[in-house]
Scaffold this active site. Structure first.
Site, PDB file in Angstrom:
ATOM      1  N   GLU A  36       0.872  -1.157   0.000  1.00  0.00           N
ATOM      2  CA  GLU A  36       0.000   0.000   0.000  1.00  0.00           C
ATOM      3  C   GLU A  36       0.918   1.219   0.000  1.00  0.00           C
ATOM      4  OE1 GLU A  36      -2.673   0.095   3.329  1.00  0.00           O
ATOM      5  OE2 GLU A  36      -3.428   2.070   2.742  1.00  0.00           O
ATOM      6  N   ARG A 263       5.310 -12.803   9.727  1.00  0.00           N
ATOM      7  CA  ARG A 263       5.983 -11.528   9.466  1.00  0.00           C
ATOM      8  C   ARG A 263       7.388 -11.572  10.025  1.00  0.00           C
ATOM      9  NH1 ARG A 263       2.182  -7.568   8.922  1.00  0.00           N
ATOM     10  NH2 ARG A 263       3.579  -5.856   9.293  1.00  0.00           N
ATOM     11  N   LYS A 273       4.458   0.573   9.449  1.00  0.00           N
ATOM     12  CA  LYS A 273       4.602   1.855   8.760  1.00  0.00           C
ATOM     13  C   LYS A 273       3.989   2.991   9.569  1.00  0.00           C
ATOM     14  CE  LYS A 273       3.144   0.077   4.842  1.00  0.00           C
ATOM     15  NZ  LYS A 273       2.545  -0.060   3.535  1.00  0.00           N
TER      16      LYS A 273
HETATM   17  P1  ATP Z   1       2.956  -2.414   8.033  1.00  0.00           P
HETATM   18  O1  ATP Z   1       2.078  -3.091   9.033  1.00  0.00           O
HETATM   19  O2  ATP Z   1       4.396  -2.459   8.366  1.00  0.00           O
HETATM   20  O3  ATP Z   1       2.489  -1.049   7.676  1.00  0.00           O
HETATM   21  P2  ATP Z   1       1.585  -3.579   5.875  1.00  0.00           P
HETATM   22  O4  ATP Z   1       1.322  -5.042   5.895  1.00  0.00           O
HETATM   23  O5  ATP Z   1       0.478  -2.674   6.188  1.00  0.00           O
HETATM   24  O6  ATP Z   1       2.864  -3.310   6.747  1.00  0.00           O
HETATM   25  P3  ATP Z   1       1.656  -3.434   3.072  1.00  0.00           P
HETATM   26  O7  ATP Z   1       2.117  -2.332   2.204  1.00  0.00           O
HETATM   27  O8  ATP Z   1       0.211  -3.730   3.121  1.00  0.00           O
HETATM   28  O9  ATP Z   1       2.186  -3.118   4.517  1.00  0.00           O
HETATM   29  O10 ATP Z   1       2.487  -4.753   2.791  1.00  0.00           O
HETATM   30  C1  ATP Z   1       2.794  -5.253   1.530  1.00  0.00           C
HETATM   31  C2  ATP Z   1       3.154  -6.701   1.679  1.00  0.00           C
HETATM   32  O11 ATP Z   1       4.278  -6.842   2.535  1.00  0.00           O
HETATM   33  C3  ATP Z   1       2.033  -7.498   2.296  1.00  0.00           C
HETATM   34  O12 ATP Z   1       1.863  -8.685   1.555  1.00  0.00           O
HETATM   35  C4  ATP Z   1       2.496  -7.784   3.677  1.00  0.00           C
HETATM   36  O13 ATP Z   1       1.994  -9.012   4.124  1.00  0.00           O
HETATM   37  C5  ATP Z   1       4.006  -7.805   3.518  1.00  0.00           C
HETATM   38  N1  ATP Z   1       4.659  -7.430   4.775  1.00  0.00           N
HETATM   39  C6  ATP Z   1       4.447  -6.312   5.494  1.00  0.00           C
HETATM   40  N2  ATP Z   1       5.178  -6.320   6.632  1.00  0.00           N
HETATM   41  C7  ATP Z   1       5.871  -7.482   6.631  1.00  0.00           C
HETATM   42  C8  ATP Z   1       6.797  -8.091   7.531  1.00  0.00           C
HETATM   43  N3  ATP Z   1       7.170  -7.491   8.676  1.00  0.00           N
HETATM   44  N4  ATP Z   1       7.313  -9.298   7.205  1.00  0.00           N
HETATM   45  C9  ATP Z   1       6.963  -9.897   6.056  1.00  0.00           C
HETATM   46  N5  ATP Z   1       6.097  -9.384   5.164  1.00  0.00           N
HETATM   47  C10 ATP Z   1       5.540  -8.192   5.434  1.00  0.00           C
HETATM   48 MG    MG Z   2      -1.423  -2.830   5.053  1.00  0.00          MG
END
Ligand code: ATP
Ligand code: MG
Length: 560
Positions: A36, A263, A273
């Site tokens: 995102e 994760r 984020k």
């Molecule tokens: P955050 O919670 O850090 O903001 P998010 O999951 O909201 O992360 P996205 O931009 O939605 O961020 O993530 C893109 C992809 O990266 C998703 O498929 C998510 O599952 C993966 N991802 C995000 N954080 C991690 C992590 N700590 N380890 C592995 N994969 C991750």
């Molecule tokens: Mg997200």
């Protein structure tokens, strides 16, 4: 390529993919990385990038899409899109022909919503956000049906079209799936599919004032792109029934399989984020690319290489078990990489003047020394030598402990790449007693050799005072004092106040004045450093310490 990259990675997801290819369920594998664009990518995202792009690379005709999940226009910025693209490219993955936006599919996603309405599977709900929450129930209590749940198909269609046409203000209506308000899985209790947001979107401008929710958008986007395996993190496990429900109701080109993995979380840092943004906004750090940040851009500016991050992702592997990885695992991947690729240089962080009394004051030499002892192809550099040199304060002891291998009063040490010196006098500040200067002699027959019979215990780094240039050095420590800062609500309370130490003008060998932003060095005995890409000026590099070398002496001293 490092040794373990040659060994093909194996994990439960790769095993599923291999099986699906072998049985012919899929002719080729198609994955996607779906960020995102509401912030910069962090090292956790690197795990997902390496998994998704990695699987595509490892399998014949496999492909991986970069897809921006841009359903939240109020939180998204073009700046984030650019940084994400730059980070994925920098990590070494190619998406140029396969870059998509969920917003590319808004029209199709809307059409599917009308299909759901026509099938009696979705309805317009006019409860307020608070009421919807109250009706939803809890983990232990079932939810209650919305009073709007039994609106007619005609009324729903009419209201939904008028939502799209912009007739209603934000928050007045939502479109919800009609599933089951008593489901033990809260995600299945008539989840919201669309909400009204009167705001322009970075890709679609003012074309829309209703936006689809992530869960509803994601599965459809996957299906439209022909994704075979939709890999996501464990928190989406409870969303999988909804993912499958949506696709089961609709006639989509395919029905991808969602598979969850754990994760990445790293000790002494945070990943979300939202929290990283909080650090940026509150100015706890200088920006998303502050070298202390666990963001890809921060790690890059700090001096991490794409190879080291890919190797790290390889070493941690993919499982379903949540765990917190030690920082040293990441650091060791980096050390292994920089050990080979970083040319050597010398600088002194805490300078102590050494006067070599038998070296004539007017004399100087330019020594030719290798940039890397194991890599002659890296060439040589010119190192000035003269009567006065800086060494580290810490490399001298008046009375040396038994295992001390540096310079002591009455003892000898080799100046790296140069001569053996002997210290015969210590000059101190009469007022404070602090050591201000050492008087030494050198042996002219010891240049770059260790003549037979001479026992020199140690080698220390140094910089000729006459030849030195002076540049800023930034020493970094952990951003947080606690291994698990994210488990507190007030995670900023455990910020490490000493995470950055700036030394404004460290003497260093003159060859460093020509270093370019992004160049890596090993400053002998001090660690690996990288020329800062933002704050350096031509001829005036700022050096970031990327990571220390292992310091065995610190351990010995700590034990004593
Ligand atoms: P955050 O919670 O850090 O903001 P998010 O999951 O909201 O992360 P996205 O931009 O939605 O961020 O993530 C893109 C992809 O990266 C998703 O498929 C998510 O599952 C993966 N991802 C995000 N954080 C991690 C992590 N700590 N380890 C592995 N994969 C991750
Ligand atoms: Mg997200």
């Amino acid at each position: 390529m490092t040794k373990s990259e040659e060994a093909k990675p194996t994990d439960f997801i790769r095993a599923i993919v291999a099986d699906d290819l072998q049985t012919g369920k899929h002719a080729r594998v198609v994955t996607r990385f779906p960020p995102e664009p509401n912030g910069y990518l962090h090292i956790g995202h690197a795990k997902s990038i390496c998994l998704n792009f990695g699987i595509a690379e490892e399998n014949p005709e496999g492909t991986c899409n970069l897809r921006f999940d841009d359903t939240n226009p109020t939180k998204e910025e073009p700046e984030y899109i650019q940084s994400i693209e730059g980070d994925v490219r920098w990590l070494g993955f190619d998406f140029e022909q396969r870059r998509y936006f969920a917003s590319d599919y808004f029209e199709q996603i809307y059409t599917y919503a009308e299909t759901l309405i026509l099938a009696g599977k979705a309805y317009v709900c006019s409860l307020s956000a608070d009421e919807i929450r109250a009706y939803r129930g809890t983990l232990t209590e079932p939810g209650r049906d919305s009073p709007y749940r039994n609106r007619s198909v005609e009324e729903n269609l009419d209201l939904f079209r008028r939502m799209r046409a912009g007739e209603f203000p934000d928050g007045t209506h939502v479109l919800r799936a009609r599933i089951d308000m008593t489901s033990p899985n809260i995600n299945m209790r008539d989840p919201i599919l669309y909400r009204i947001i009167h705001t322009s979107h970075h890709q679609t401008g003012n074309r829309w004032c209703i936006y689809p929710m992530y869960d509803y958008t994601h599965c459809i986007s996957d299906a439209l792109e022909g994704i075979t395996h939709s890999l996501c993190t464990l928190e989406f496990e409870d969303h999988r029934p909804l993912y499958d429900w949506v696709l089961d109701q609709l006639d989509t080109p395919c029905h991808p399989r969602q598979i969850e993995f754990s994760r990445l979380s790293l000790e002494y840092t945070i990943m979300s984020k939202r929290w990283l943004n909080d650090l940026v906004v509150s100015r706890a750090v200088s920006g998303w690319d502050d070298p202390r940040m666990p963001t890809i851009s921060g790690l890059r500016r700090r001096g991490y290489t794409p190879e080291s991050i890919r190797e790290f992702c390889h070493r941690i592997g993919i499982t379903k078990a949540p765990n917190r990885v030690e920082m040293s695992l990441l650091e060791n991947c980096l050390r292994d990489d920089l050990e080979e690729r970083a040319p050597r240089a010398m600088a002194v962080l805490d300078p102590l003047r050494v006067v070599i009394e038998n070296y004539p004051a007017e004399q100087e030499e330019m020594l030719t020394v290798p940039c890397h002892a194991n890599h002659p192809e890296m060439g040589t550099r010119a190192l000035g030598f003269s009567r006065e040199v800086w060494i580290e304060h810490d490399d001298f002891r008046e009375a040396a402990p038994a295992k001390f291998k540096r310079l002591a009063l009455g003892g000898e040490v080799r100046l790296r790449n140069a001569y053996v010196i002997r210290c015969h006098q210590v000059i101190k500040d009469p007022a404070t007693g602090a050591i201000t200067e050492l008087r030494c002699t050198y042996d002219p027959n010891t240049l770059n050799a260790n003549p037979e019979g001479r026992k020199v215990k140690g080698v220390i780094h140094w910089v000729s005072i006459r030849h030195a240039v002076h540049n800023e050095v930034r020493l970094y420590d952990r951003l947080f004092l606690k291994a698990n800062p994210g488990e507190d609500d007030d995670f900023k309370a455990s910020l490490n106040p000493d995470s950055l130490r700036t030394l404004p003008a460290c003497p260093m060998e003159a060859s460093l004045a020509n270093a370019e932003p992004g160049d890596h060095f090993q400053l002998e005995r001090l660690g690996y450093f990288c020329i800062d890409s933002k704050d350096s000026a031509p001829g005036k590099p700022v050096l970031n310490r990327t990571v220390t070398l292992r310091d065995s002496w610190a351990k010995i001293e700590a034990k004593q």
